[in-house]
Write an enzyme that holds these catalytic residues in place. Structure first.
Site, PDB file in Angstrom:
ATOM      1  CD  GLU A 414      47.374  27.470  29.272  1.00  6.60           C
ATOM      2  OE1 GLU A 414      46.249  27.999  29.322  1.00  6.60           O
ATOM      3  OE2 GLU A 414      47.578  26.340  28.818  1.00  6.60           O
TER       4      GLU A 414
HETATM    5  C1  NOJ Z   1      43.667  26.926  28.493  1.00  7.35           C
HETATM    6  C2  NOJ Z   1      44.236  26.023  27.430  1.00  7.35           C
HETATM    7  O1  NOJ Z   1      45.200  25.200  28.008  1.00  7.35           O
HETATM    8  C3  NOJ Z   1      44.856  26.790  26.268  1.00  7.35           C
HETATM    9  O2  NOJ Z   1      45.188  25.885  25.264  1.00  7.35           O
HETATM   10  C4  NOJ Z   1      43.938  27.871  25.787  1.00  7.35           C
HETATM   11  O3  NOJ Z   1      44.530  28.582  24.723  1.00  7.35           O
HETATM   12  C5  NOJ Z   1      43.612  28.803  26.941  1.00  7.35           C
HETATM   13  N1  NOJ Z   1      42.962  28.040  27.988  1.00  7.35           N
HETATM   14  C6  NOJ Z   1      42.710  29.961  26.546  1.00  7.35           C
HETATM   15  O4  NOJ Z   1      41.435  29.496  26.247  1.00  7.35           O
END
Ligand code: NOJ
Length: 585
Positions: A414
């Site tokens: 991410e």
């Molecule tokens: C981490 C989380 O895993 C994800 O689901 C979320 O969208 C992002 N943070 C942004 O807040």
């Protein structure tokens, strides 16, 4: 999300700090502006992601059970504007549409999660397995593979079956380890012939701290000072068990990899000549990423966590540490249970030492760390309150992982940025800037020798952003949530990310500048399209509002007035007829 209270204290401290020690911020100056032109290693995997509860919708369809997020989001006052993920992006019904968006960007992989209650409604495998749920993920995986997109699958992205929460207290209870293992085993059995990259947990820090310490997330418990540590303890054990299950039962034939995705902000000492700040910054990262990574790579919690939580527990008059301990058998069972490490990273903090109170009433994960978080007012913060763009922190975090955990294989699972706007804005130049700079820092980290194999832009679509509802948009694609078809529109960043992927990096300044310019030019026509569509749907909504009272009026006329009038007329006619007949006789 990060706790908001921390950030506001942050702001105040930050201002004081900037006025009194402006020079301290400048030492990172050398890193700014030094963009590196070059390419990523051949075979580097480019992707985007999302998660089940955030995107699927269909919360009660086709035999799906309730998750803790279904229940939590339906409680008033838990989510911005009381939004829920009930329909979200309706991705459950849009497999083909979404895959064509991925193809448009030429993604190599797509990261998604499997909703546990969609395939095991009560969470307990022996109760019932939902065939329709299995079918949905089968189709998703098959379509991805047909389009040469590798699925990277997360088993737990926060949506625990509600029954397990109600019956056992969720992650507070050790029985979750076996239930989760059964669920994982089922996924390996059903999908493992095609899925080769498994992530056990997504961001367990959030599950533990926001779910069981602050209560901002489902299940909303506020077990300060103990709840997060206990939840994390069980999650680490559950992760290890699932890794061993794969290793002994499936790896031989399926030949896949099992990892975990950990989140970590980078913590930079406020004053690099102050030993206390240096230690506080290290503590910040150890209490965040190290909490989970150290047991998994080295078998036990970071020494600094054991020391700090242990000492504070004694001061509070407790017989044992609030941080649970692993037995020596558990340590060796947990150590080494990671074929690759997923890293979710968004932002950075400056850290300074601070003595926090130790009284029983101030028990908390946050005060256990003895530190304060600060931010630089010059850092851009386009969206979420907690998310400042600090690209150089990314390179540092990646290097930290390399040196602390023996240079593991990393997938960035991410990375991205949100915007707050509720109105239409597809020309997201700030997101282009964020991606450009963060991806460039990752490239520098690879040059430093960090073993990064892939990158996942977060996220493919705007989606349900947990307690922030739909108010924060992380997507490369804009989703019009007001329209029940949930149409998707490309933001400018789609074009820019696509170029990075097709060049596998940044060829030269002129070209990269061209990409930015073209992306912004293209987005203005999509912007017009969306604005027109929004006007049309607003007009339609207004008409519906006007029309609605008319419709109900008509319904009343047809359902009540007409039959009554008819009956009365028949009665009156009958009476009249009888009267006439009598008179004739
Ligand atoms: C981490 C989380 O895993 C994800 O689901 C979320 O969208 C992002 N943070 C942004 O807040």
């Amino acid at each position: 999300m990060q706790p908001r209270c921390g950030v506001s204290v942050c702001h105040v401290l930050m201002l004081v700090l900037c006025l009194s020690a402006a020079e301290d911020f400048d030492w990172t100056k050398n890193n700014h502006g030094s963009f590196y032109y070059g390419t990523f290693p051949t075979g580097f995997s480019w992707g985007a992601g999302g998660s089940a509860y955030q995107t699927e919708g269909a919360w009660d369809k086709d035999g799906k059970g309730l998750s803790i997020w279904d229940v939590f989001s339906h409680k008033k006052g838990k989510i911005q504007l009381n939004d829920t993920g009930d329909s979200s992006c309706e991705s459950y019904y849009k497999i083909k549409d979404d895959i064509s968006l991925m193809k448009e960007i030429r993604l190599n992989h797509y990261r998604f999660s499997i909703s546990w209650p969609r395939i095991i409604p009560t969470g307990v495998k022996s109760d019932h397995v939902n065939g329709k749920g299995i079918q949905y993920y089968d189709e998703l995986i098959d379509h991805l593979l047909e389009n040469h997109i590798t699925p990277i699958v997360t088993l737990y992205h926060w949506d625990l079956p509600q029954v397990l929460q109600e019956k056992y207290g969720g992650w507070q209870n050790i029985s979750m380890v076996n239930h989760f293992n059964d669920f994982a085993n089922l996924c390996f059995e059903k999908f493992g012939d095609r899925v080769k990259h498994w992530i056990t947990f997504n961001n367990p820090w959030s599950v533990a701290v926001e779910g069981y310490e602050t209560g901002e997330h489902a299940p909303g418990l506020k077990l300060r000072g103990t709840g997060a540590y206990r939840a994390a303890h069980h999650i680490i054990k559950a992760h290890a068990k699932v890794w061993h299950t794969y290793d002994t039962q499936w790896r031989g034939k399926q030949k896949g990899l099992v990892g975990i995705s950990l989140s970590g902000d980078w913590g930079e000492p406020v004053d690099i000549s102050n030993q206390k700040d240096i230690e506080a910054a290290e503590r910040y990262v150890q209490f965040y990423l190290g909490w989970f990574a150290t047991p998994i790579f080295h078998g036990d919690y970071p020494q600094v966590m054991k020391d700090f939580v242990g000492r504070k527990s004694v001061q509070q008059g407790l017989g044992t540490s609030r941080l649970p301990a692993f037995s020596s058998q558990e340590k060796s069972y947990i150590k080494g249970t990671c074929d690759f490490l997923g890293i979710g990273h968004f932002t950075t903090r400056y850290i300074t030492h601070r003595n926090d109170p130790t009284g029983r009433s101030s028990n908390s994960y946050f005060t256990d760390r003895d530190l304060a978080e600060l931010v630089d007012p010059r850092w851009p913060d386009p969206g979420s309150e907690w998310l400042y763009s600090v690209p150089w922190g990314f390179r540092r975090l990646l290097n930290f992982v390399k040196t602390q955990y023996g240079n593991p294989m990393i997938y960035v699972t991410e990375n991205g940025v949100s915007e707050k706007m509720m109105c239409t804005e597809l020309c997201d130049e700030w997101r282009i800037q964020y991606y450009k700079d963060y991806i460039n820092e990752m490239l520098k980290a690879i040059r430093d020798g960090v073993n990064v194999k892939g990158y996942t832009a977060w996220s493919l679509l705007d989606k349900f952003e947990w307690d922030e509802g739909y108010s924060e948009r992380f997507g490369l694609y804009y989703v019009d949530f007001r329209n029940k078809n949930k149409p998707r529109y490309p933001k400018a960043s789609v074009q820019f990310y696509k170029r990075i992927i097709s060049s596998n990096g940044f060829p030269n300044q002129r070209e990269v500048e061209n990409w930015r310019r073209k992306a912004v030019e293209m987005c203005s026509s999509s912007n017009q399209l969306l604005a027109a569509e929004e006007q049309r749907s607003t007009a339609a909504n207004i008409l519906r509002l006007i029309h609605d009272p008319l419709t109900s009026h008509m319904e009343m006329v047809t359902e009540i007035v007409v039959p009554t009038v008819c009956t009365l007329s028949i009665l009156i006619s009958a009476v009249l007829l009888m009267f006439l007949l009598r008179r004739r006789n």
